[in-house]
Design a protein around this motif. Structure first.
Motif, short mmCIF file in Angstrom:
data_model
loop_
_atom_site.label_atom_id
_atom_site.label_comp_id
_atom_site.label_asym_id
_atom_site.label_seq_id
_atom_site.Cartn_x
_atom_site.Cartn_y
_atom_site.Cartn_z
N LEU A 143 0.83 -1.20 0.00
CA LEU A 143 0.00 0.00 0.00
C LEU A 143 0.87 1.26 0.00
N PRO A 144 0.28 2.41 -0.27
CA PRO A 144 1.08 3.64 -0.31
C PRO A 144 1.84 3.89 1.00
N THR A 145 3.06 4.34 0.83
CA THR A 145 3.95 4.63 1.95
C THR A 145 3.58 5.97 2.58
N PHE A 146 3.68 6.01 3.91
CA PHE A 146 3.52 7.26 4.64
C PHE A 146 4.92 7.77 4.93
N THR A 147 5.22 8.98 4.49
CA THR A 147 6.53 9.56 4.78
C THR A 147 6.37 10.92 5.44
N MET A 148 7.29 11.19 6.33
CA MET A 148 7.41 12.52 6.93
C MET A 148 8.87 12.89 6.77
N GLN A 149 9.11 13.90 5.97
CA GLN A 149 10.48 14.26 5.64
C GLN A 149 10.84 15.61 6.23
N GLY A 150 12.14 15.80 6.41
CA GLY A 150 12.62 17.04 7.00
C GLY A 150 12.25 17.16 8.47
N VAL A 151 12.25 16.03 9.17
CA VAL A 151 11.72 16.01 10.54
C VAL A 151 12.53 16.87 11.51
N ARG A 152 13.78 17.14 11.21
CA ARG A 152 14.59 17.97 12.11
C ARG A 152 14.07 19.40 12.24
N LEU A 153 13.28 19.82 11.26
CA LEU A 153 12.81 21.20 11.23
C LEU A 153 11.34 21.35 11.61
N LEU A 154 10.70 20.25 12.02
CA LEU A 154 9.27 20.31 12.34
C LEU A 154 9.02 20.98 13.69
N THR A 155 7.93 21.71 13.76
CA THR A 155 7.48 22.28 15.02
C THR A 155 6.73 21.20 15.80
N ASN A 156 6.49 21.45 17.07
CA ASN A 156 5.71 20.51 17.87
C ASN A 156 4.33 20.30 17.27
N GLU A 157 3.74 21.35 16.77
CA GLU A 157 2.42 21.25 16.15
C GLU A 157 2.48 20.36 14.91
N GLN A 158 3.50 20.52 14.08
CA GLN A 158 3.65 19.69 12.88
C GLN A 158 3.89 18.23 13.24
N ILE A 159 4.60 17.98 14.32
CA ILE A 159 4.84 16.60 14.77
C ILE A 159 3.53 15.96 15.18
N CYS A 160 2.73 16.68 15.95
CA CYS A 160 1.41 16.17 16.35
C CYS A 160 0.52 15.94 15.12
N GLU A 161 0.56 16.87 14.18
CA GLU A 161 -0.22 16.72 12.95
C GLU A 161 0.24 15.48 12.17
N SER A 162 1.55 15.22 12.15
CA SER A 162 2.05 14.05 11.42
C SER A 162 1.57 12.76 12.08
N ALA A 163 1.49 12.74 13.41
CA ALA A 163 1.00 11.55 14.11
C ALA A 163 -0.46 11.30 13.77
N GLU A 164 -1.25 12.36 13.73
CA GLU A 164 -2.67 12.23 13.36
C GLU A 164 -2.80 11.77 11.91
N ALA A 165 -1.96 12.32 11.04
CA ALA A 165 -2.00 11.93 9.63
C ALA A 165 -1.62 10.46 9.47
N LEU A 166 -0.66 9.99 10.25
CA LEU A 166 -0.28 8.57 10.18
C LEU A 166 -1.45 7.68 10.62
N VAL A 167 -2.12 8.05 11.69
CA VAL A 167 -3.28 7.27 12.14
C VAL A 167 -4.33 7.21 11.03
N ARG A 168 -4.63 8.35 10.43
CA ARG A 168 -5.62 8.38 9.33
C ARG A 168 -5.16 7.49 8.18
N HIS A 169 -3.88 7.57 7.85
CA HIS A 169 -3.33 6.78 6.75
C HIS A 169 -3.49 5.28 7.03
#
Length: 174
Positions: A143-169
């Motif tokens: 199935l399609p891969t979930f990727t989060m790139q450039g993680v060193r530059l993410l804000t706390n809000e973006q990290i939380c958003e990525s976790a929610e996006a992964l759950v949805r995925h």
């Protein structure tokens, strides 16, 4: 759909993104989070237990940070000893047929670095071909891969958003 997330991060305690993903995924009833480095600090993998976990789930996810254009070494060891001939592949190896397979990958470098002409010269799709081949060999649907790139530059809000996006995925009918 029962989902098994096999986490392979050699230093999850100090991770930001993968740790946030694990914490969020652990809140979902139909998702089992299985941390290989916590489970096997001596790197002696219990093959029977791992195969049983695979049998109990419909969707298998490998979650890891990209290390040297692949997965951390314990995940590769896991593949070598768990996905055996006669069990996962070969004429009699049909135990994983029909299961779904997903990758959840984080990278330190930005998305632009992972494409033709980019810093790393190859796209994530090209770099994950061995995992796609594993799915094919074992009869799983990639199935399609979930990727989060450039993680060193993410804000706390973006990290939380990525976790929610992964759950949805992972919960989506992909």
């Amino acid at each position: 759909m029962k989902t098994l997330v096999i986490v392979a991060h050699p230093n999850l305690t100090n991770s930001v993104v993968n740790k946030a993903w694990v914490e969020r995924l652990s809140q979902e009833k139909e998702i089992t989070v299985h941390d290989l480095y916590a489970e096997y600090p001596e790197r002696r993998i219990n093959v029977e237990r791992e195969q049983q976990l695979l049998l109990e789930h419909d969707r298998i996810v490998f979650q890891f940070p990209l290390y040297w254009y692949s997965s951390p070494s314990l995940l590769k060891e896991w593949q070598d000893v768990v996905l055996t001939y006669g069990w996962a592949y070969g004429a009699e190896g049909t135990k994983l047929h029909g299961k779904e397979f997903v990758l959840a990958i984080s990278t330190g470098g930005p998305e632009a670095a992972y494409q033709a002409g980019g810093f790393n010269h190859y796209s994530m799709s090209e770099l994950t071909k061995p995992f796609q081949a594993t799915a094919n060999l074992t009869g799983m649907r990639f199935l399609p891969t979930f990727t989060m790139q450039g993680v060193r530059l993410l804000t706390n809000e973006q990290i939380c958003e990525s976790a929610e996006a992964l759950v949805r995925h992972l919960k989506a009918s992909l």
